[in-house]
Design a protein around this motif. Structure first.
Motif, PDB file in Angstrom:
ATOM      1  N   ILE A  79       0.855  -1.186   0.000  1.00  0.00           N
ATOM      2  CA  ILE A  79       0.000   0.000   0.000  1.00  0.00           C
ATOM      3  C   ILE A  79       0.888   1.232   0.000  1.00  0.00           C
ATOM      4  O   ILE A  79       1.566   1.526   0.984  1.00  0.00           O
ATOM      5  N   SER A  80       0.918   1.938  -1.119  1.00  0.00           N
ATOM      6  CA  SER A  80       1.800   3.090  -1.256  1.00  0.00           C
ATOM      7  C   SER A  80       1.508   4.146  -0.194  1.00  0.00           C
ATOM      8  O   SER A  80       0.351   4.488   0.057  1.00  0.00           O
ATOM      9  N   TYR A  81       2.569   4.635   0.409  1.00  0.00           N
ATOM     10  CA  TYR A  81       2.557   5.703   1.404  1.00  0.00           C
ATOM     11  C   TYR A  81       1.829   5.334   2.696  1.00  0.00           C
ATOM     12  O   TYR A  81       1.469   6.217   3.482  1.00  0.00           O
ATOM     13  N   ALA A  82       1.600   4.031   2.925  1.00  0.00           N
ATOM     14  CA  ALA A  82       0.963   3.640   4.182  1.00  0.00           C
ATOM     15  C   ALA A  82       1.844   4.016   5.368  1.00  0.00           C
ATOM     16  O   ALA A  82       1.372   4.483   6.406  1.00  0.00           O
ATOM     17  N   GLY A  83       3.146   3.808   5.240  1.00  0.00           N
ATOM     18  CA  GLY A  83       4.068   4.154   6.320  1.00  0.00           C
ATOM     19  C   GLY A  83       4.123   5.646   6.547  1.00  0.00           C
ATOM     20  O   GLY A  83       4.222   6.113   7.691  1.00  0.00           O
ATOM     21  N   LEU A  84       4.061   6.420   5.464  1.00  0.00           N
ATOM     22  CA  LEU A  84       4.080   7.874   5.598  1.00  0.00           C
ATOM     23  C   LEU A  84       2.838   8.351   6.336  1.00  0.00           C
ATOM     24  O   LEU A  84       2.891   9.280   7.150  1.00  0.00           O
ATOM     25  N   ASN A  85       1.716   7.702   6.055  1.00  0.00           N
ATOM     26  CA  ASN A  85       0.480   8.017   6.776  1.00  0.00           C
ATOM     27  C   ASN A  85       0.668   7.815   8.273  1.00  0.00           C
ATOM     28  O   ASN A  85       0.318   8.671   9.085  1.00  0.00           O
ATOM     29  N   GLN A  86       1.254   6.666   8.657  1.00  0.00           N
ATOM     30  CA  GLN A  86       1.530   6.393  10.065  1.00  0.00           C
ATOM     31  C   GLN A  86       2.364   7.494  10.696  1.00  0.00           C
ATOM     32  O   GLN A  86       2.065   8.006  11.770  1.00  0.00           O
ATOM     33  N   ARG A 152       7.231   0.711  -0.504  1.00  0.00           N
ATOM     34  CA  ARG A 152       8.345   1.257  -1.289  1.00  0.00           C
ATOM     35  C   ARG A 152       8.260   2.773  -1.412  1.00  0.00           C
ATOM     36  O   ARG A 152       9.279   3.474  -1.374  1.00  0.00           O
ATOM     37  N   ALA A 153       7.059   3.299  -1.590  1.00  0.00           N
ATOM     38  CA  ALA A 153       6.913   4.741  -1.756  1.00  0.00           C
ATOM     39  C   ALA A 153       7.394   5.485  -0.513  1.00  0.00           C
ATOM     40  O   ALA A 153       8.094   6.501  -0.603  1.00  0.00           O
ATOM     41  N   THR A 154       7.037   4.973   0.665  1.00  0.00           N
ATOM     42  CA  THR A 154       7.456   5.617   1.905  1.00  0.00           C
ATOM     43  C   THR A 154       8.966   5.556   2.074  1.00  0.00           C
ATOM     44  O   THR A 154       9.603   6.532   2.476  1.00  0.00           O
ATOM     45  N   THR A 155       9.573   4.386   1.782  1.00  0.00           N
ATOM     46  CA  THR A 155      11.020   4.284   1.954  1.00  0.00           C
ATOM     47  C   THR A 155      11.751   5.260   1.038  1.00  0.00           C
ATOM     48  O   THR A 155      12.795   5.794   1.403  1.00  0.00           O
ATOM     49  N   ALA A 156      11.199   5.497  -0.154  1.00  0.00           N
ATOM     50  CA  ALA A 156      11.831   6.455  -1.065  1.00  0.00           C
ATOM     51  C   ALA A 156      11.785   7.862  -0.470  1.00  0.00           C
ATOM     52  O   ALA A 156      12.771   8.600  -0.507  1.00  0.00           O
ATOM     53  N   VAL A 157      10.638   8.237   0.086  1.00  0.00           N
ATOM     54  CA  VAL A 157      10.501   9.555   0.701  1.00  0.00           C
ATOM     55  C   VAL A 157      11.446   9.680   1.889  1.00  0.00           C
ATOM     56  O   VAL A 157      12.151  10.689   2.057  1.00  0.00           O
ATOM     57  N   LEU A 158      11.491   8.646   2.731  1.00  0.00           N
ATOM     58  CA  LEU A 158      12.358   8.709   3.905  1.00  0.00           C
ATOM     59  C   LEU A 158      13.824   8.755   3.518  1.00  0.00           C
ATOM     60  O   LEU A 158      14.635   9.428   4.168  1.00  0.00           O
ATOM     61  N   GLY A 159      14.192   8.029   2.454  1.00  0.00           N
ATOM     62  CA  GLY A 159      15.566   8.101   1.976  1.00  0.00           C
ATOM     63  C   GLY A 159      15.922   9.504   1.517  1.00  0.00           C
ATOM     64  O   GLY A 159      17.023  10.001   1.755  1.00  0.00           O
TER      65      GLY A 159
END
Length: 931
Positions: A79-86, A152-159
């Motif tokens: 789920i794209s950006y699920a981690g960013l949502n958290q 993957r989307a969140t890890t890219a943003v965090l990187g």
């Protein structure tokens, strides 16, 4: 997601056995609160990473920092950006502090707003701006557990964010299991490995958590646990009362991973069935949202229902955030493994029933709930794949299409979906092995479906990469286009992809006849040819004849490049911009694609394309070191991802640079490697590129006969060969070589062909080459006026190597006309440019001309005779005997690159440009020394 309950791993002074680790992490972030920083924590499963994160979070809060936390969830990774949502939930109200563009992009990304999918770079920038704004009043610490399981989307943003914290009041701390694969780009960031506890700390932890266990059993447990805190805490809990006090009764211990998995499975199995059902829903949902778990489970007080699991320390529940988390990832896995297939399908169906407002997640759950073929669910998954590919989530799109194929009742639909997944995998995802497997599956299920556009495009790409078989790939794709049922609808996405792929195949093939089927297909498109395709064909196929008419429309596309950051779109505009010399106009966009590729958020193929465009852009603009570095990166990518086909392109850049710098041997070897690979495979286009490098290397070494021969392979004198755009780049080389070998008629005929073409209208650089070539073939005083016209074109210094060569021609002609002062001015400016570039052969020629004009060049300004070091003299002597750089290196125990470097320095010192002149130059040097 805790690996250890903090209550069971602390004593009065802190974590047991972790004083040094805690001190290191705290000191790192005490500094980072002022200066900014990112720290990556790693360790084996159960080593206590989460406990350390908890301790750091507690300490940071006490120090006045604000802590934002998120944790990776195995079943949430798609789920794209699920981690960013958290991570950003506590900051949702602060989004309005951003400008509207960044605010809206961020709202869409985290799922609280609507609109088109935002660009990954825009989203990343928005997150960074939001965090910096939040940190102006209070230092921030971002803590991310189980980083590899984030989407993957969140890890890219965090990187992206982690690399831009210097100078801020933001710290970033993450935890990852050693050996786990992650899309997070960690290179260049500080890492800290959490080691197992030592014997003393292990004994202390066992005594504190299990005081009723006999010392003998503790020693046995400690030996089996090998310092793993989770095993130290959990293994004794599985023992019976008798086993806790009798060594003989302790069972044989399994390897750590299997043992812990078995332990969790037994603990899960002991729970009441209603609790296990709720845990299964939580594990499959992956968000930890209690509202979703309640709705899907059909309960009202889910916190009360999950009491037994919480008491067993399998989960933790936050009443404040209304979220559930498993205390260790293996617990969620154990819950899923303990459930039957029917149980899992029911849980997925229950989740699908409540996620009606989230179509992508609902489609995925419906797919997992299906017990057999179901076209309606397959169609929903296919639609979800479309959404994912628009967001740049190629791997997610492939997964959705693959699942949709598995649910397709009709073999043709299954084959079509597998073929599209294969195409996306090859074109956007860059995973060639997976693409090959999917394509083989498509053909297996429905052999007659192999001519579909997606299947043909994927197969063509795989064919050229593996075997370089341009002819077969071209026939396959043309056949699919001509036999397709697309009705030549210009809006058909698959047809558009196929035609753009065909453009590249025609160019690689280098045969004018290959273009004819493409032109026929384009002429049949209705209602009109798409703008980018129309422009690309005119500026890329035969730009010497058709390129000028497309320049206004190309300019419009380039002006709007910032509005469309899709890597595929950027690369296609790059293709259209190559021969009109407009690559600099999309330099920023290409750099972004490279950055995204390095961060793992842009497909490998697009990353390679951006490196290609930037490499040639930098070469023409005199950024030679940067061009060489990009070419090295491209070759490394090709090797890492098995993109064998594209290695020739990066060899070409290296060959050009070596030729321009005077390393004829290296340039020739690279060119021969390209030709040796390309000719048997029919990749004539690569051979044309190699011919350019060969001609330049020969000119640099003063071998104009060979230069003429190589330049003529691209285009015979007197014509610019149709559908060989590179002939324009070699045109001035051919004219110079012809003039210097007495072929005045051939030189004049070629200049006439250049003048009659659209070459001069394509770009100022190409017009410079045309005007300079005219001047080279113009007799008497008229040549001076021609050179002046060439050098008066707008902004010539943008192309330093080309302009310096023209100044050298001009200076040579002026000197022969005895216009000494004017000659010296042109030659001095040319020499300065050549020396700045490191173009040794041309610098030597300019120096020689200056000396002939009665003025010593900068390097010859010193008084006294020419002197070589002992090593330089030995290298020069061996080179004069005809030995190659490699042979000299072997004799002198040096690298061949060191030999090349010395020769660069030797040639200008001796005032020569080639090895052929070494013998005489050394003889003159000996005579001067004797004198």
């Amino acid at each position: 997601m805790n690996e250890l309950d903090p209550r069971t791993s602390h004593d009065s002074t802190g974590l047991i056995g972790r004083d040094r680790d805690l001190k290191f992490v705290r000191s790192f972030f005490n500094d980072s609160a002022v200066q900014g920083g990112a720290l990556l924590l790693s360790g084996e499963a159960g080593v206590g990473k989460t406990a350390l994160l908890d301790a750091v979070a507690s300490a940071a809060t006490q120090d006045g920092a604000r802590v934002l936390r998120a944790g990776g969830v195995q079943f949430e990774a798609d789920i794209s950006y699920a981690g960013l949502n958290q991570l950003l939930v506590p900051l949702f109200d602060a989004f309005d502090a951003l400008d509207p563009v960044h605010r809206d992009a961020l709202r869409v990304a985290v799922g609280i707003g609507g609109g088109p999918s935002p660009d990954r770079l825009l989203t990343s920038t928005a997150v960074l701006l939001l965090l910096r704004e939040a940190a102006t009043s209070t230092p921030l610490l971002l803590i991310v557990d189980d980083l590899p399981w984030l989407d993957r989307a969140t890890t890219a943003v965090l990187g992206f964010v982690a690399r831009r914290l210097v100078g801020s009041r933001i710290g970033f701390l993450s935890a990852s299991r050693v050996g786990s694969d992650s899309f997070f780009e960690s290179s260049g960031l500080t890492e800290h490995r959490l080691q197992p506890l030592d014997a003393r700390a292990s004994a202390q932890l066992l005594a504190q958590t299990h005081p009723d266990v006999s010392p003998a059993v503790r020693r046995r447990v400690a030996a089996e646990a090998r310092g793993n805190p989770l095993a130290l805490v959990e293994l004794p809990a599985a023992l019976t009362g008798e086993q806790r006090t009798a060594l003989a009764a302790v069972p044989t211990v399994l390897p750590l991973g299997e043992r812990l998995q078995a332990l969790y499975a037994s603990r899960v199995a002991a729970l009441p069935r209603p609790v296990r059902e709720l845990l299964l829903i939580a594990a499959l949902d992956g968000t930890g949202d209690l509202a979703v778990i309640e709705a899907a489970g059909g309960v009202r007080a889910v916190v009360d229902e999950l009491g037994p699991a919480e008491r067993e320390r399998l989960v933790s529940i936050s009443g404040l955030t209304r979220r559930l988390s498993f205390r260790h990832p293996l617990i969620g896995s154990a819950v899923v493994e303990e459930a039957t297939t029917a149980d899992r399908r029911r849980a997925h169906q229950a989740l699908a029933d409540v996620l009606t407002d989230q179509p992508e997640r609902r489609a995925w759950h419906l797919g997992e709930a299906a017990s057999g073929p179901d076209e309606s669910v397959a169609a929903l998954l296919e639609q979800a794949a479309r959404h994912r590919i628009r967001r740049g989530d190629a791997l997610g799109a492939v997964a959705a299409l693959t699942r949709a194929a598995g649910l397709s009742p009709a073999a043709a639909d299954e084959s079509r979906r597998l073929a599209e997944a294969a195409y996306i995998g090859a074109d956007a995802g860059g995973e060639l092995e997976d693409a090959s497997r999917l394509l083989a599956g498509a053909r297996l299920v429905h052999p007659t479906g192999q001519d579909s556009l997606h299947a043909a495009a994927a197969a063509a790409f795989l064919l050229i990469n593996r075997d370089g078989d341009i002819g077969t790939a071209h026939r396959l794709l043309v056949g699919a286009v001509e036999a397709g049922d697309h009705g030549y609808d210009a809006a058909n996405a698959a047809l558009g992809e196929a035609l753009h792929t065909l453009v590249l195949l025609c160019s690689f093939g280098g045969d004018p006849q290959l273009w004819e089927p493409l032109f026929r297909a384009v002429d049949r498109l209705t209602p009109e040819v798409p703008e980018l395709l129309w422009v690309t064909i005119r500026t890329f196929a035969d730009p010497a004849r058709t390129g000028a008419e497309a320049l206004p429309r190309l300019g419009e596309l380039l002006a709007a490049i910032e509005e469309n950051s899709d890597p595929a779109w950027v690369m296609r505009i790059g293709t259209a911009s190559l021969y009109p010399d407009r690559l600099a106009a999309l330099r920023d966009a290409s750099r972004r694609v490279v950055e995204q590729g390095r961060a793992g958020t842009a497909p490998v193929r697009r990353h390679l394309g951006a490196l290609m465009d930037l490499g040639l852009d930098y070469y023409h603009h005199g950024l030679w070191d940067e061009a060489a570095e990009l070419a090295r990166e491209g070759l490394a990518l090709c090797a890492e991802h098995d993109y064998r086909f594209f290695t020739w392109y990066f060899h070409y850049v290296h060959a050009l640079l070596a030729a321009a710098r005077g390393d004829t041997e290296t340039s020739t070897a690279l060119s021969e490697e390209i030709v040796g690979w390309a000719n048997p495979r029919g990749v004539r286009g690569a051979g044309f590129f190699a011919g350019h490098a060969r001609a330049l290397a020969a000119i640099g070494s003063g071998d104009f006969e060979t230069a003429f021969r190589h330049a003529s392979t691209l285009s015979p004198p007197g014509t610019l060969a149709p559908y060989v755009p590179h002939a324009m780049w070699v045109a001035m080389d051919l004219v110079e070589a012809a003039v210097r070998t007495g072929r005045d008629a051939e030189a004049a005929a070629h200049v006439a062909a250049m003048r009659d073409s659209a070459m001069a209208a394509l770009s100022p650089r190409l017009e410079l080459l045309v005007r300079a070539s005219e001047a080279l073939t113009t007799p008497g005083d008229d040549a001076v006026a021609s050179f002046e016209r060439a050098l008066s074109l707008p902004g010539p210094e943008r192309w330093p190597f080309d302009v310096a060569r023209v100044r050298l021609f001009h200076g040579e002609r002026l000197r022969r006309m005895r216009a000494t002062t004017e000659a010296r001015e042109q030659l001095a400016r040319a020499l300065e440019s050549f020396e700045q570039l490191g173009a040794a052969p041309w610098a030597a020629r300019a120096k020689a001309e200056l000396r002939a004009s009665g003025q010593a060049g900068p390097a010859a300004a010193k008084s006294g005779p020419v002197s070589l070091t002992a090593q330089e003299l030995q290298i020069a002597t061996l080179a004069a005997t005809g030995l190659t750089n490699k042979q000299i290196a072997e004799r002198m125990f040096l690298s061949h690159r060191t030999v090349s470097t010395h020769l660069y320095q030797i040639f200008p010192k001796l005032g020569i440009t080639s090895r052929a002149a070494l013998r005489d130059a050394l003889a003159a040097l000996d005579a001067n020394d004797g004198h």
